[in-house]
Design a protein around this motif. Structure first.
Motif, PDB file in Angstrom:
ATOM      1  N   ARG A 285       0.847  -1.199   0.000  1.00  0.00           N
ATOM      2  CA  ARG A 285       0.000   0.000   0.000  1.00  0.00           C
ATOM      3  C   ARG A 285       0.874   1.237   0.000  1.00  0.00           C
ATOM      4  O   ARG A 285       1.918   1.275   0.633  1.00  0.00           O
ATOM      5  N   LEU A 286       0.418   2.256  -0.702  1.00  0.00           N
ATOM      6  CA  LEU A 286       1.105   3.539  -0.715  1.00  0.00           C
ATOM      7  C   LEU A 286       0.312   4.526   0.125  1.00  0.00           C
ATOM      8  O   LEU A 286      -0.909   4.563   0.062  1.00  0.00           O
ATOM      9  N   THR A 287       1.016   5.321   0.891  1.00  0.00           N
ATOM     10  CA  THR A 287       0.384   6.381   1.669  1.00  0.00           C
ATOM     11  C   THR A 287       0.508   7.683   0.897  1.00  0.00           C
ATOM     12  O   THR A 287       1.612   8.083   0.513  1.00  0.00           O
ATOM     13  N   VAL A 288      -0.625   8.333   0.635  1.00  0.00           N
ATOM     14  CA  VAL A 288      -0.633   9.595  -0.095  1.00  0.00           C
ATOM     15  C   VAL A 288      -0.510  10.743   0.903  1.00  0.00           C
ATOM     16  O   VAL A 288      -1.361  10.917   1.777  1.00  0.00           O
ATOM     17  N   LEU A 289       0.552  11.525   0.759  1.00  0.00           N
ATOM     18  CA  LEU A 289       0.823  12.633   1.669  1.00  0.00           C
ATOM     19  C   LEU A 289       0.239  13.951   1.166  1.00  0.00           C
ATOM     20  O   LEU A 289      -0.062  14.834   1.962  1.00  0.00           O
ATOM     21  N   ALA A 290       0.119  14.074  -0.143  1.00  0.00           N
ATOM     22  CA  ALA A 290      -0.441  15.301  -0.735  1.00  0.00           C
ATOM     23  C   ALA A 290      -0.918  14.957  -2.138  1.00  0.00           C
ATOM     24  O   ALA A 290      -0.435  14.008  -2.755  1.00  0.00           O
ATOM     25  N   ARG A 291      -1.859  15.751  -2.632  1.00  0.00           N
ATOM     26  CA  ARG A 291      -2.410  15.498  -3.968  1.00  0.00           C
ATOM     27  C   ARG A 291      -2.835  16.814  -4.609  1.00  0.00           C
ATOM     28  O   ARG A 291      -3.133  17.808  -3.920  1.00  0.00           O
ATOM     29  N   ALA A 292      -2.842  16.823  -5.926  1.00  0.00           N
ATOM     30  CA  ALA A 292      -3.312  17.986  -6.683  1.00  0.00           C
ATOM     31  C   ALA A 292      -3.740  17.506  -8.061  1.00  0.00           C
ATOM     32  O   ALA A 292      -3.350  16.417  -8.503  1.00  0.00           O
TER      33      ALA A 292
ATOM     34  N   ASP B   1       2.821  23.564  -0.377  1.00  0.00           N
ATOM     35  CA  ASP B   1       2.518  23.706   1.049  1.00  0.00           C
ATOM     36  C   ASP B   1       3.057  22.538   1.878  1.00  0.00           C
ATOM     37  O   ASP B   1       2.670  22.370   3.039  1.00  0.00           O
ATOM     38  N   GLN B   2       3.969  21.753   1.302  1.00  0.00           N
ATOM     39  CA  GLN B   2       4.467  20.570   1.991  1.00  0.00           C
ATOM     40  C   GLN B   2       5.826  20.819   2.637  1.00  0.00           C
ATOM     41  O   GLN B   2       6.658  21.548   2.095  1.00  0.00           O
ATOM     42  N   GLN B   3       6.018  20.196   3.791  1.00  0.00           N
ATOM     43  CA  GLN B   3       7.317  20.162   4.434  1.00  0.00           C
ATOM     44  C   GLN B   3       7.875  18.753   4.240  1.00  0.00           C
ATOM     45  O   GLN B   3       7.506  17.833   4.953  1.00  0.00           O
ATOM     46  N   LEU B   4       8.739  18.587   3.252  1.00  0.00           N
ATOM     47  CA  LEU B   4       9.275  17.270   2.950  1.00  0.00           C
ATOM     48  C   LEU B   4      10.210  16.811   4.060  1.00  0.00           C
ATOM     49  O   LEU B   4      11.049  17.572   4.529  1.00  0.00           O
ATOM     50  N   SER B   5      10.056  15.547   4.461  1.00  0.00           N
ATOM     51  CA  SER B   5      10.884  15.025   5.543  1.00  0.00           C
ATOM     52  C   SER B   5      12.352  14.996   5.156  1.00  0.00           C
ATOM     53  O   SER B   5      13.226  15.287   5.969  1.00  0.00           O
TER      54      SER B   5
END
Length: 227
Positions: A29-36, A71-75
């Motif tokens: 499974r993939l976890t979606v962190l952001a989408r557009a 708007d993302q803060q990449l780890s």
């Protein structure tokens, strides 16, 4: 809309025929962190992209990527890659080059540069400081009568399968997955989706890779382990 496309594409992953999901581990499974997605509304537009001329595909990719990441803060940007998928690719630039050659006109050098999809994928990686792998794939055309939505769904399904493989192999911790299609007749942007994904259970970092930290027990630790 992007969430519905994403869910449908995920269900189609097992039927992709590009060879991306040949390994069982790819079906994690993939976890979606952001989408557009693009367009967001009927009057949505794509702003021009500096360095790309008379282009529709490349600005579309850059715009939907920006909407996903801004708007993302990449780890860890150095462990975030880009995966661009498109069945049609850039349909306008080849026609512009062919027309110039047929008419005996000089072909602008930028057209050769931007005809390679790696160009805009690399631009996205550089713009956002992403140091992971940059991959471009072209899924099979499939049904030529497919609707624009079905075409994008199939493209995204292949992209998610390849993303799962890259994450399972530890090539990256996160991937920006972009599926984009341009109209075949006019070269105008048609539809695009961008997802920032990670594995549900990230693969462990390869400690044998160059630059990876390795722990070497001290003499005191070795003595303690023998006691």
């Amino acid at each position: 809309m992007s969430r519905a496309i994403e869910q449908t594409a995920s269900r189609r992953r097992t039927t992709c025929d590009t060879g991306c999901d040949t390994a069982p581990d790819a079906e994690q499974r993939l976890t979606v962190l952001a989408r557009a997605h693009w367009p967001e509304h009927p009057a949505d537009t794509v702003p021009p992209l500096p360095g790309f001329v008379q282009a529709g595909f490349n600005p579309l990719v850059a715009e939907v990527a920006a909407r996903c990441l801004r708007d993302q803060q990449l780890s860890d940007p150095t462990r975030t890659g880009v995966l661009l998928a498109s069945t049609r690719g850039d349909t306008l630039t080849p026609r512009l080059v062919a027309a110039a050659l047929a008419e005996g006109r000089a072909v602008p050098p930028l057209l050769f540069y931007q005809s390679n999809p790696n160009a805009v994928a690399g631009q996205v990686a550089a713009r956002w400081g992403l140091g992971g792998p940059v991959v471009c794939i072209a899924p099979p055309v499939g049904d030529p009568a497919a609707t624009p939505t079905d075409l994008l769904l199939n493209t995204l399904a292949d992209a998610l399968s390849c993303a799962a493989l890259l994450l399972a192999d530890g090539e990256a911790e996160q991937l920006l997955v972009v599926a984009a299609e341009q109209r075949a007749d006019t070269g105008e942007p048609e539809r695009a989706v961008a997802l920032l994904v990670t594995a549900e259970h990230p693969a462990p970092t390869d400690t044998t890779a160059p630059g990876a930290r390795q722990h070497h027990p001290s003499t005191e630790e070795e003595k303690g382990s023998r006691a």
